[in-house]
Scaffold this motif. Structure first.
Motif, PDB file in Angstrom:
ATOM      1  N   GLY A  20      -3.644  -4.833  18.004  1.00 28.36           N
ATOM      2  CA  GLY A  20      -4.127  -5.418  16.761  1.00 28.36           C
ATOM      3  C   GLY A  20      -5.265  -4.634  16.136  1.00 28.36           C
ATOM      4  N   CYS A  21      -5.974  -3.833  16.916  1.00 29.73           N
ATOM      5  CA  CYS A  21      -7.108  -3.076  16.407  1.00 29.73           C
ATOM      6  C   CYS A  21      -6.675  -1.881  15.563  1.00 29.73           C
ATOM      7  CB  CYS A  21      -7.981  -2.583  17.562  1.00 29.73           C
ATOM      8  SG  CYS A  21      -8.828  -3.922  18.420  1.00 29.73           S
ATOM      9  N   ALA A  22      -5.424  -1.527  15.615  1.00 27.50           N
ATOM     10  CA  ALA A  22      -4.932  -0.370  14.883  1.00 27.50           C
ATOM     11  C   ALA A  22      -4.827  -0.684  13.398  1.00 27.50           C
ATOM     12  CB  ALA A  22      -3.575   0.046  15.426  1.00 27.50           C
ATOM     13  N   THR A  23      -4.898   0.366  12.599  1.00 26.96           N
ATOM     14  CA  THR A  23      -4.632   0.245  11.175  1.00 26.96           C
ATOM     15  C   THR A  23      -3.740   1.402  10.769  1.00 26.96           C
ATOM     16  OG1 THR A  23      -5.594  -0.052   8.989  1.00 26.96           O
ATOM     17  CG2 THR A  23      -6.713   1.491  10.430  1.00 26.96           C
ATOM     18  N   CYS A 103      -6.342   4.477  -6.308  1.00 25.77           N
ATOM     19  CA  CYS A 103      -6.106   3.897  -4.984  1.00 25.77           C
ATOM     20  C   CYS A 103      -5.092   4.763  -4.246  1.00 25.77           C
ATOM     21  CB  CYS A 103      -5.569   2.474  -5.132  1.00 25.77           C
ATOM     22  SG  CYS A 103      -4.883   1.789  -3.612  1.00 25.77           S
ATOM     23  N   VAL A 104      -5.426   5.132  -3.020  1.00 26.05           N
ATOM     24  CA  VAL A 104      -4.491   5.877  -2.175  1.00 26.05           C
ATOM     25  C   VAL A 104      -3.890   4.940  -1.131  1.00 26.05           C
ATOM     26  CG1 VAL A 104      -4.237   7.791  -0.548  1.00 26.05           C
ATOM     27  CG2 VAL A 104      -5.716   8.051  -2.557  1.00 26.05           C
ATOM     28  N   ASP A 105      -4.759   4.240  -0.404  1.00 26.85           N
ATOM     29  CA  ASP A 105      -4.299   3.336   0.655  1.00 26.85           C
ATOM     30  C   ASP A 105      -5.394   2.307   0.904  1.00 26.85           C
ATOM     31  OD1 ASP A 105      -2.721   2.287   2.671  1.00 26.85           O
ATOM     32  OD2 ASP A 105      -2.484   4.175   3.727  1.00 26.85           O
ATOM     33  N   ILE A 106      -5.010   1.055   1.113  1.00 30.15           N
ATOM     34  CA  ILE A 106      -6.032   0.018   1.275  1.00 30.15           C
ATOM     35  C   ILE A 106      -5.505  -1.154   2.096  1.00 30.15           C
ATOM     36  CG2 ILE A 106      -5.461  -1.157  -0.892  1.00 30.15           C
ATOM     37  CD1 ILE A 106      -8.607  -1.391  -1.247  1.00 30.15           C
ATOM     38  N   LYS A 107      -6.374  -1.647   2.963  1.00 26.86           N
ATOM     39  CA  LYS A 107      -6.078  -2.841   3.761  1.00 26.86           C
ATOM     40  C   LYS A 107      -7.387  -3.589   3.966  1.00 26.86           C
ATOM     41  CE  LYS A 107      -4.582  -4.395   8.339  1.00 26.86           C
ATOM     42  NZ  LYS A 107      -4.281  -3.955   9.713  1.00 26.86           N
ATOM     43  N   LEU A 108      -7.394  -4.873   3.653  1.00 30.85           N
ATOM     44  CA  LEU A 108      -8.588  -5.696   3.835  1.00 30.85           C
ATOM     45  C   LEU A 108      -8.193  -6.995   4.515  1.00 30.85           C
ATOM     46  CD1 LEU A 108     -11.634  -6.254   3.244  1.00 30.85           C
ATOM     47  CD2 LEU A 108     -10.844  -7.425   1.174  1.00 30.85           C
ATOM     48  N   ILE A 109      -8.815  -7.245   5.647  1.00 29.02           N
ATOM     49  CA  ILE A 109      -8.605  -8.510   6.340  1.00 29.02           C
ATOM     50  C   ILE A 109      -9.562  -9.531   5.713  1.00 29.02           C
ATOM     51  CG2 ILE A 109      -8.639  -9.698   8.566  1.00 29.02           C
ATOM     52  CD1 ILE A 109      -6.543  -7.400   8.277  1.00 29.02           C
ATOM     53  N   GLY A 110      -9.018 -10.619   5.210  1.00 24.31           N
ATOM     54  CA  GLY A 110      -9.827 -11.657   4.577  1.00 24.31           C
ATOM     55  C   GLY A 110     -10.689 -12.402   5.586  1.00 24.31           C
ATOM     56  N   SER A 124      -9.855  -3.000   8.859  1.00 17.15           N
ATOM     57  CA  SER A 124      -9.726  -2.849   7.410  1.00 17.15           C
ATOM     58  C   SER A 124     -10.086  -1.405   7.085  1.00 17.15           C
ATOM     59  CB  SER A 124     -10.698  -3.773   6.671  1.00 17.15           C
ATOM     60  OG  SER A 124     -10.352  -5.125   6.847  1.00 17.15           O
ATOM     61  N   ALA A 125      -9.471  -0.849   6.063  1.00 16.74           N
ATOM     62  CA  ALA A 125      -9.793   0.526   5.666  1.00 16.74           C
ATOM     63  C   ALA A 125      -9.385   0.739   4.219  1.00 16.74           C
ATOM     64  CB  ALA A 125      -9.082   1.531   6.567  1.00 16.74           C
ATOM     65  N   VAL A 126     -10.017   1.725   3.588  1.00 20.06           N
ATOM     66  CA  VAL A 126      -9.694   2.056   2.201  1.00 20.06           C
ATOM     67  C   VAL A 126      -9.816   3.566   1.997  1.00 20.06           C
ATOM     68  CG1 VAL A 126     -12.065   1.576   1.432  1.00 20.06           C
ATOM     69  CG2 VAL A 126     -10.216   1.567  -0.224  1.00 20.06           C
ATOM     70  N   VAL A 127      -8.858   4.114   1.276  1.00 22.44           N
ATOM     71  CA  VAL A 127      -8.884   5.519   0.849  1.00 22.44           C
ATOM     72  C   VAL A 127      -8.732   5.516  -0.669  1.00 22.44           C
ATOM     73  CG1 VAL A 127      -7.827   7.806   1.004  1.00 22.44           C
ATOM     74  CG2 VAL A 127      -7.787   6.283   2.994  1.00 22.44           C
ATOM     75  N   MET A 128      -9.686   6.131  -1.339  1.00 22.96           N
ATOM     76  CA  MET A 128      -9.669   6.246  -2.799  1.00 22.96           C
ATOM     77  C   MET A 128      -9.898   7.708  -3.149  1.00 22.96           C
ATOM     78  SD  MET A 128      -9.808   2.994  -4.270  1.00 22.96           S
ATOM     79  CE  MET A 128     -10.542   3.310  -5.846  1.00 22.96           C
TER      80      MET A 128
END
Length: 193
Positions: A20-23, A103-110, A124-128
Motif C-alpha cells: 500500500g505504501c507504493a505509488t 499536470c503530468v501525474d498526480i495522486k492525492l489521498i484525501g 501521494s505524489a505530484v509531477v508538474m
C-alpha cells in the motif's frame, strides 16, 4: 511449500502495508531544472494560463481535488508575481511570455481515506511542469519539471497533513523557479531529493 496456515497474520499484514505504501506516479530523474534560454525579465508582458490537464495528465485518486488546490495556490503566488511584472512594463522589450502549468501525474489521498486506511492508501505524489513560451513565435524558453511526494507512513502519522502540505510545496517550487529566473536565468530545483 507455504500455505496460508503457515504464514502468520502479522506477515500478511506487513506485506499488505508495504504494498500500500507504493505509488505509481512517474518520478522525474533530475534534481535540478536547467535555466531558461533567457531571463524572464527580458519580456515586456506576461500571461499566466490555468493548469493544462488535457496534454499528458495522468490523474489518479484525488487528482481533481489536488489540481484545484494547486491552481488556487498558483493563482495566488505566481499570479501575484505576474501582476507585479506586468506593472513594471519593461519598455526595452516587446515580447510577451506565456506561462502554462501542466499536470503530468498526480495522486492525492484525501483526509478521510487517510484517517480510515492510514498507510495502506499509499503515498501521494505530484509531477508538474511549467512551459514558458514566447506568445508570438511559440518558442519554448523553459519547461522545468517539479515533483513532490507525501510518504504513506508520514501521512498516516500526520492524519493527512503531509498530503496537504505536498500541494503547498509543489506550488512553492513553481513560484520560486519563476522568481529566481526573472532577474537572470539560473534554473532551480525539481523537488526530487
Amino acid at each position: 511449500m507455504f500455505t496460508t496456515k503457515t504464514i502468520s497474520p502479522a506477515a500478511i499484514a506487513a506485506v499488505a502495508l508495504l504494498a500500500g505504501c507504493a505509488t505509481t506516479v512517474r518520478t522525474p530523474t533530475e534534481t535540478v531544472n536547467p535555466p531558461p534560454s533567457a531571463a524572464l525579465s527580458t519580456f515586456s508582458s506576461f500571461e499566466l494560463k490555468p493548469i493544462n490537464t488535457s496534454e499528458i495528465c495522468a490523474k489518479q485518486s484525488g487528482g481533481d481535488v489536488a489540481l484545484a488546490a494547486i491552481q488556487t495556490r498558483i493563482d495566488s503566488g505566481l499570479g501575484s508575481l505576474v501582476k507585479n511584472w506586468n506593472e513594471k512594463k519593461n519598455t526595452a522589450a516587446s515580447q510577451k511570455l506565456v506561462i502554462e502549468p501542466i499536470c503530468v501525474d498526480i495522486k492525492l489521498i484525501g483526509t478521510a481515506k487517510r484517517i480510515f486506511t492510514g498507510a495502506l492508501s499509499g503515498s501521494s505524489a505530484v509531477v508538474m511542469k511549467v512551459r514558458y513560451s514566447d506568445a508570438i513565435s511559440g518558442k519554448v524558453i523553459a519547461e522545468p519539471v517539479f515533483y513532490q511526494r507525501a510518504s504513506a507512513m508520514g501521512a498516516a502519522y500526520s492524519f493527512g497533513a503531509t498530503d496537504r502540505d505536498m500541494l503547498n510545496r509543489i506550488s512553492d517550487l513553481i513560484v520560486s523557479y519563476a522568481s529566481r529566473n526573472y532577474p537572470q536565468a539560473v534554473g532551480g530545483p525539481t523537488g526530487l531529493e
